[in-house]
Enzyme design. Sequence first.
Site, PDB file in Angstrom:
ATOM      1  N   SER A   1      37.913  80.547 -45.963  1.00 45.27           N
ATOM      2  CA  SER A   1      37.941  79.134 -46.328  1.00 45.27           C
ATOM      3  C   SER A   1      39.108  78.807 -47.263  1.00 45.27           C
ATOM      4  CB  SER A   1      36.589  78.788 -46.946  1.00 45.27           C
ATOM      5  OG  SER A   1      36.316  77.453 -46.722  1.00 45.27           O
TER       6      SER A   1
ATOM      7  N   HIS B   1      30.043  78.015 -41.063  1.00 41.48           N
ATOM      8  CA  HIS B   1      31.113  78.352 -41.995  1.00 41.48           C
ATOM      9  C   HIS B   1      30.609  79.440 -42.950  1.00 41.48           C
ATOM     10  CE1 HIS B   1      34.702  77.258 -44.258  1.00 41.48           C
ATOM     11  NE2 HIS B   1      33.989  77.197 -45.368  1.00 41.48           N
TER      12      HIS B   1
END
Length: 418
Positions: free
Chosen positions: A256, A397
Amino acid sequence: MKTLFLGLLLGAFVCAQSPAPFVPNYDEAKVGTYTLPDPLTMNDGSKVTTAQQWRKRRAELLQLFAENVYGRTPTTKSKLRFEEKLRDANALNGLATRREITVHLTAKADGPKMNLMLYVPNKRTGRVPAFLAMNYGGNHAVHADPKITMATAWMRDNKDNGIVNHRATEKSRGVEARRWPIEMIVQRGYGVATFYYGDLFPDHNDGRPNSIIPHLTKDEDWNAIGAWAWGFSRALDYLERDKDIDAKRVAVMGHSRHGKAALWAGAQDERFAIVISNDSGESGAALARRNFGETVWRINTSFPHWFNAKYKTYNDRVNELPVDQHEILALIAPRPLYVASAVEDQWADPRGEFLSALAASPVYKLLGKDGLSAMQMPGIHQPVFSTIGYHIRAGIHDVTNYDWEQFLNFADRHLRQT
Ligand code: GCU
């Protein structure tokens, strides 16, 4: 008519008070048309056709990214000092030796420092290759081992994770362990090095005064992603000195926002043997020109401390950016690069990450490598292991064991000792 007028007036008032909420586009038909800048065309329009010319283009691209996106990395070479604070030869039930090293980032005794934690497999015959990744919650968050020194730096409050009054408490031990299969990595013969990213820049809008930036430069342009990327290189400076690690075989990995920093670190610092981006999305691996999920406007608005001032001027004219993110991937060439996406992480635009990796391939090919061998986006759980590797997995995610298994397989293939 009067009601309409009043309605409009009220609408205008509400707009002035709170801007319309951002509505991300998740419709492939509405991505818009775009032309990507060609990584193999010099700023003066001439074509890059040889490896020597690429060196010049590489320098141009680094400068374009520094000026338009990430900010200029200070050139001041700070004198680092390394201090081993702790050694546990029996970590992970005897699988590894765990060490904690304080990296003093400037010559000043009371200057900024980062705390590096290193696991080295006890079963080894020589220097080992290693993965280097930052953590989100302090070194003590990556494993429940009570001997790990607890981070004392600022952290975002999170009661569930044991962060109270911006400080870690005992409850936060091991909260990130799910994302760190350290035993598995060590058993595959790799070292693992990690540090808390907030040691370099506390991740909030007003983090700058307490970051390393004022210690290194007066340049207002340098910001958090740049500082984190710089931290990766300082950790590698340490690993180069460590007798157990083969610093020529270090993979830098980031998830990320850390993935954005890992890419920028790998682009600038050619000592990293492999660069791995996990769900790095907007301003990471994903193409900026695709209007899908997060956008340049949105990232600059939510996280004004991540990128430089000029990047914000592209919020509403992304097609005018002189670079796009396939070119940050191209800057890793000819070194192995792995891009990982997750199917439910549409915010990060998995297709945009894949297309970006594909568009970096011509640079790899110019340098005699195969680039990304898949021409179409592969199906879920069908990893591609060419010099540019790629997978998309099921789920959200995150960093999962599946992701790590692919990173290990990719590293085995590309870092095998000769
Ligand atoms: C937010 C941000 C992303 C970033 C992510 C993360 O979702 O919009 O750009 O990658 O945070 O770092 O977890």
